[in-house]
Design an enzyme around this catalytic site. Structure first.
Site, PDB file in Angstrom:
ATOM      1  N   LYS A  75      -7.428  -9.310   1.819  1.00  0.00           N
ATOM      2  CA  LYS A  75      -7.219 -10.181   2.973  1.00  0.00           C
ATOM      3  C   LYS A  75      -8.265 -11.300   3.012  1.00  0.00           C
ATOM      4  CE  LYS A  75      -3.543  -8.242   4.530  1.00  0.00           C
ATOM      5  NZ  LYS A  75      -2.255  -8.977   4.478  1.00  0.00           N
ATOM      6  N   VAL A 110      -2.351  -3.138  14.999  1.00  0.00           N
ATOM      7  CA  VAL A 110      -0.987  -3.323  15.492  1.00  0.00           C
ATOM      8  C   VAL A 110      -0.168  -2.097  15.115  1.00  0.00           C
ATOM      9  CG1 VAL A 110       1.116  -4.710  15.328  1.00  0.00           C
ATOM     10  CG2 VAL A 110      -1.125  -5.835  15.295  1.00  0.00           C
ATOM     11  N   TYR A 123      -8.629  -3.383   0.580  1.00  0.00           N
ATOM     12  CA  TYR A 123      -7.805  -4.098   1.553  1.00  0.00           C
ATOM     13  C   TYR A 123      -8.566  -5.294   2.121  1.00  0.00           C
ATOM     14  CZ  TYR A 123      -4.712  -4.911   5.523  1.00  0.00           C
ATOM     15  OH  TYR A 123      -3.858  -5.479   6.420  1.00  0.00           O
TER      16      TYR A 123
END
Length: 290
Positions: free
Chosen positions: A144, A173, A140
């Site tokens: 990114k 989030v 991941y």
């Protein structure tokens, strides 16, 4: 329902944007999941960012709806990927890069003509993982990181055409990640001895300084719709090139002033890798006793 005359348009892969001042075009592989948004007056379209034909069809629909212009493109489609680097499956990694990296590149290339016509804005949703040693998140983080590097160059390439590129360096989030099926440690994994640490890491983003989605979205929308300021002032006023938002955003940015060692130190201990050190020392001690 289409945009009102003079109303700006924003196309979103995934959903993080809602305001009365723009017309939102929300997309998903299955548009049925967007029924609530359609009821609010938004346009909803099917879109698979990993499928070239799907992107072209979406482009053509948007062009008809907006008269050949697009004010804002938000690349928010993404795939989480939590697995030790020594346990990854390369086909699984390719799927993550198809969505997180190649999908972003494909969307920017496909919609460049509409964005240029509007002198618009691209918002690529990246992550603090791009600059953070997020243990068990190597794939991941890499995806990114690729988005941030791609966006920096894209910003300069599109500048002559009046198109801006903003990168949202997103922290923790609230999302549906905790309810999804997670990867598991394969048989023989060297991290089997600390399985509990790995399993807690799977939902780390939902339990550590997590910001609710609406708060994150409001900040993103406010910055996206802010007026332009000269380059030297963008970090404080108007539309920034880099937007830190979500849990840990401020702390991570601040830590970069002290050097890479600080984030390494914090993340290593926060995730629980010191415990693994202790387990390994005990295993070594037991071997010596035999």
């Amino acid at each position: 329902m289409g945009p009102r005359p003079g109303q700006k348009t924003v196309l979103i892969t995934g959903y993080v944007f809602q305001t009365q001042s723009v017309h939102v075009i929300a997309t998903a592989r299955n548009p049925a999941v967007l029924s609530e948004m359609a009821a609010l007056g938004m346009t909803t379209l099917p879109l698979d960012v990993t499928n070239e034909e799907s992107i072209k069809t979406c482009h053509d629909e948007v062009a008809k709806l907006t008269g050949g212009k697009l004010d804002i493109l938000v690349n928010n489609a993404g795939r989480t990927h939590t697995h030790p680097a020594t346990d990854i499956s390369i086909p699984d990694v390719r799927e993550t890069f198809e969505t997180n990296v190649f999908g972003v590149m494909a969307m920017c290339a496909a919609f460049a003509d509409l964005l240029i016509a509007a002198r618009g804005l691209i918002i690529n949703i990246a992550s603090l993982a791009a600059i953070t040693p997020y243990v068990f998140g190597s794939v991941y983080c890499a995806s990114k990181g690729a988005v941030t590097s791609y966006s920096r160059t894209l910003r300069l390439e599109l500048k002559p055409f009046g198109v801006r590129v903003m990168v949202a360096m997103t922290g923790t989030v609230r999302s549906q990640i905790a309810s999804k099926t997670h990867r598991t440690l394969p048989p023989g994994s060297i991290y089997e001895r600390v399985r509990g640490i790995f399993e807690r890491r799977l939902t780390f983003s939902q339990n550590n300084a997590t910001v609710d989605t609406e708060t994150y979205a409001r900040k993103l929308v406010a910055k996206a719709l802010a007026r332009e300021w000269p380059l030297i002032l963008r970090a404080w006023f108007g539309r920034p090139d880099w937007l830190g938002a979500g849990g840990w955003a401020g702390k991570v940015w601040l830590s970069t002033w002290f050097g890479e060692w600080l984030l390494d130190f914090v993340m290593y201990r926060m995730i629980g890798m010191k415990k693994l050190e202790g387990v390994l020392r005990e295993e070594e001690r037991q071997r010596k006793l035999k």
